[in-house]
Design an enzyme around this catalytic site. Structure first.
Site, PDB file in Angstrom:
ATOM      1  N   ARG A 103       0.851  -1.195   0.000  1.00  0.00           N
ATOM      2  CA  ARG A 103       0.000   0.000   0.000  1.00  0.00           C
ATOM      3  C   ARG A 103       0.876   1.231   0.000  1.00  0.00           C
ATOM      4  O   ARG A 103       1.766   1.361   0.839  1.00  0.00           O
ATOM      5  CB  ARG A 103      -0.861   0.051   1.274  1.00  0.00           C
ATOM      6  CG  ARG A 103      -1.940  -0.962   1.326  1.00  0.00           C
ATOM      7  CD  ARG A 103      -3.024  -0.564   2.314  1.00  0.00           C
ATOM      8  NE  ARG A 103      -2.555  -0.227   3.642  1.00  0.00           N
ATOM      9  CZ  ARG A 103      -3.349   0.146   4.623  1.00  0.00           C
ATOM     10  NH1 ARG A 103      -4.655   0.238   4.408  1.00  0.00           N
ATOM     11  NH2 ARG A 103      -2.878   0.417   5.810  1.00  0.00           N
ATOM     12  N   THR A 107      -1.421   7.409  -0.432  1.00  0.00           N
ATOM     13  CA  THR A 107      -2.733   7.277  -1.092  1.00  0.00           C
ATOM     14  C   THR A 107      -3.526   6.070  -0.582  1.00  0.00           C
ATOM     15  O   THR A 107      -4.723   5.969  -0.843  1.00  0.00           O
ATOM     16  CB  THR A 107      -2.546   7.079  -2.610  1.00  0.00           C
ATOM     17  OG1 THR A 107      -1.829   5.834  -2.803  1.00  0.00           O
ATOM     18  CG2 THR A 107      -1.751   8.209  -3.234  1.00  0.00           C
ATOM     19  N   ASP A 199       0.259  -3.797  12.446  1.00  0.00           N
ATOM     20  CA  ASP A 199       0.757  -4.122  11.106  1.00  0.00           C
ATOM     21  C   ASP A 199       1.090  -5.611  11.025  1.00  0.00           C
ATOM     22  O   ASP A 199       2.030  -6.086  11.652  1.00  0.00           O
ATOM     23  CB  ASP A 199       1.991  -3.274  10.784  1.00  0.00           C
ATOM     24  CG  ASP A 199       2.382  -3.410   9.324  1.00  0.00           C
ATOM     25  OD1 ASP A 199       2.632  -4.547   8.875  1.00  0.00           O
ATOM     26  OD2 ASP A 199       2.414  -2.388   8.626  1.00  0.00           O
ATOM     27  N   ASP A 202       4.694  -6.446   9.666  1.00  0.00           N
ATOM     28  CA  ASP A 202       5.745  -6.126  10.645  1.00  0.00           C
ATOM     29  C   ASP A 202       5.717  -7.079  11.831  1.00  0.00           C
ATOM     30  O   ASP A 202       6.770  -7.504  12.325  1.00  0.00           O
ATOM     31  CB  ASP A 202       5.584  -4.687  11.148  1.00  0.00           C
ATOM     32  CG  ASP A 202       6.063  -3.665  10.118  1.00  0.00           C
ATOM     33  OD1 ASP A 202       6.753  -4.066   9.159  1.00  0.00           O
ATOM     34  OD2 ASP A 202       5.743  -2.473  10.283  1.00  0.00           O
TER      35      ASP A 202
HETATM   36  C1  PRP Z   1      -1.188  -4.981   4.304  1.00  0.00           C
HETATM   37  C2  PRP Z   1      -1.992  -6.257   4.337  1.00  0.00           C
HETATM   38  C3  PRP Z   1      -2.803  -6.171   3.082  1.00  0.00           C
HETATM   39  C4  PRP Z   1      -3.038  -4.702   2.949  1.00  0.00           C
HETATM   40  C5  PRP Z   1      -4.445  -4.438   3.371  1.00  0.00           C
HETATM   41  O1  PRP Z   1      -0.114  -5.072   3.442  1.00  0.00           O
HETATM   42  O2  PRP Z   1      -1.215  -7.401   4.386  1.00  0.00           O
HETATM   43  O3  PRP Z   1      -2.146  -6.676   1.935  1.00  0.00           O
HETATM   44  O4  PRP Z   1      -2.138  -4.041   3.840  1.00  0.00           O
HETATM   45  O5  PRP Z   1      -4.753  -3.108   3.176  1.00  0.00           O
HETATM   46  P1  PRP Z   1      -5.839  -2.619   2.128  1.00  0.00           P
HETATM   47  O6  PRP Z   1      -7.033  -3.491   2.343  1.00  0.00           O
HETATM   48  O7  PRP Z   1      -6.060  -1.195   2.542  1.00  0.00           O
HETATM   49  O8  PRP Z   1      -5.256  -2.729   0.761  1.00  0.00           O
HETATM   50  P2  PRP Z   1       0.997  -3.920   3.312  1.00  0.00           P
HETATM   51  O9  PRP Z   1       0.679  -3.004   2.182  1.00  0.00           O
HETATM   52  O10 PRP Z   1       1.211  -3.283   4.654  1.00  0.00           O
HETATM   53  O11 PRP Z   1       2.273  -4.703   2.861  1.00  0.00           O
HETATM   54  P3  PRP Z   1       3.127  -5.824   3.620  1.00  0.00           P
HETATM   55  O12 PRP Z   1       2.236  -7.020   3.798  1.00  0.00           O
HETATM   56  O13 PRP Z   1       4.245  -6.062   2.670  1.00  0.00           O
HETATM   57  O14 PRP Z   1       3.598  -5.271   4.940  1.00  0.00           O
HETATM   58  N1  URA Z   2      -2.463  -3.623   7.029  1.00  0.00           N
HETATM   59  C1  URA Z   2      -2.141  -4.090   8.254  1.00  0.00           C
HETATM   60  O1  URA Z   2      -1.167  -4.836   8.401  1.00  0.00           O
HETATM   61  N2  URA Z   2      -2.871  -3.699   9.294  1.00  0.00           N
HETATM   62  C2  URA Z   2      -3.935  -2.901   9.181  1.00  0.00           C
HETATM   63  O2  URA Z   2      -4.584  -2.600  10.200  1.00  0.00           O
HETATM   64  C3  URA Z   2      -4.263  -2.414   7.902  1.00  0.00           C
HETATM   65  C4  URA Z   2      -3.523  -2.800   6.843  1.00  0.00           C
END
Ligand code: PRP
Ligand code: URA
Length: 208
Positions: A103, A107, A199, A202
């Site tokens: 993400r 945005t 997160d 993380d």
């Molecule tokens: C997180 C999660 C989803 C997304 C959800 O990923 O694992 O893929 O956010 O958010 P959305 O419904 O608003 O799209 P992130 O972008 O943090 O990446 P990561 O898993 O690599 O940390």
């Molecule tokens: N991605 C995450 O990992 N946590 C949230 O709460 C939203 C998006």
């Protein structure tokens, strides 16, 4: 509106509570993600087609069933990775096709960075694996990718959803059932699910 399934299984509720707890360390967090993924995938695969077969036991012939459809596990990187292993143990014949999305922090829109799907679909049923359905942008983008690939049956298997994410995914793709352990209260101003778990990437990978 998609079919939205929120698990009421006591094991799911117990493990979800441990997962949310800010004191849960990455090792335990990863174990819980794995276990919850198995339980939720069990519920999401209730309607898979089977065909009748016979097997010879040491005592005679037994009528049984084998899975008829080819399953694809589609983890959204990174956080979906933790959901693969356990589900794959239950479905060892499944193919795993990773989709890389993150993400944009400003945005909140998903940015695609990894997709090695072959030209034509190789599976009958796709299970998208991602613990968090927040704005729904990542899930909608992944379903778009899979539909463009030619996938005909797609399900979303997550752990925590925000109402906003459920609405976004079910409006964009009403044919995609959503299986989660909980639908939480709301998204905060930076797109995090409240109360959520923080997160998910993380907390799994110790990068927070
Ligand atoms: C997180 C999660 C989803 C997304 C959800 O990923 O694992 O893929 O956010 O958010 P959305 O419904 O608003 O799209 P992130 O972008 O943090 O990446 P990561 O898993 O690599 O940390
Ligand atoms: N991605 C995450 O990992 N946590 C949230 O709460 C939203 C998006």
């Amino acid at each position: 509106m998609s079919q939205v399934h929120v698990s009421t299984h006591p094991l799911v509720r117990h493990k979800l509570t441990l997962l949310r707890d800010e004191r849960t360390e990455p090792k335990k967090f990863r174990e819980l993600i794995r276990e919850l993924a198995i339980l939720l995938a069990y519920e999401a695969t209730m309607d898979l087609a089977v065909e009748e077969v016979s097997v010879k036991t040491p005592m005679g012939i037994a009528r049984g069933h084998t899975l008829k459809e080819k399953i694809g596990l589609i983890p959204i990187l990174r956080a979906g990775l933790g959901m693969v292993e356990g589900v794959w143990e239950m479905l060892p014949q499944a193919e795993v096709w990773h989709i890389g999305l993150y993400r944009d922090e400003r945005t909140l829109r998903p940015v695609e960075y990894y997709n090695k799907l072959p030209v034509s679909p190789t599976v009958d049923v796709c299970l998208i694996l991602d613990p968090m359905l927040a704005t729904g942008g990542s899930a909608v983008a992944t379903v778009n990718i899979l539909k463009k690939w030619g996938a005909s049956r797609i399900k979303f298997v997550g752990i925590i959803a925000a109402p906003e994410g459920v609405e976004a995914l079910s409006s964009a793709h009403p044919d995609v059932p959503i299986h989660v352990a909980a639908i939480d209260d709301h998204l905060n101003e930076i797109g995090y699910i409240v109360p959520g778990l923080g997160d998910a990437g993380d907390r799994q990978f110790g990068t927070g």
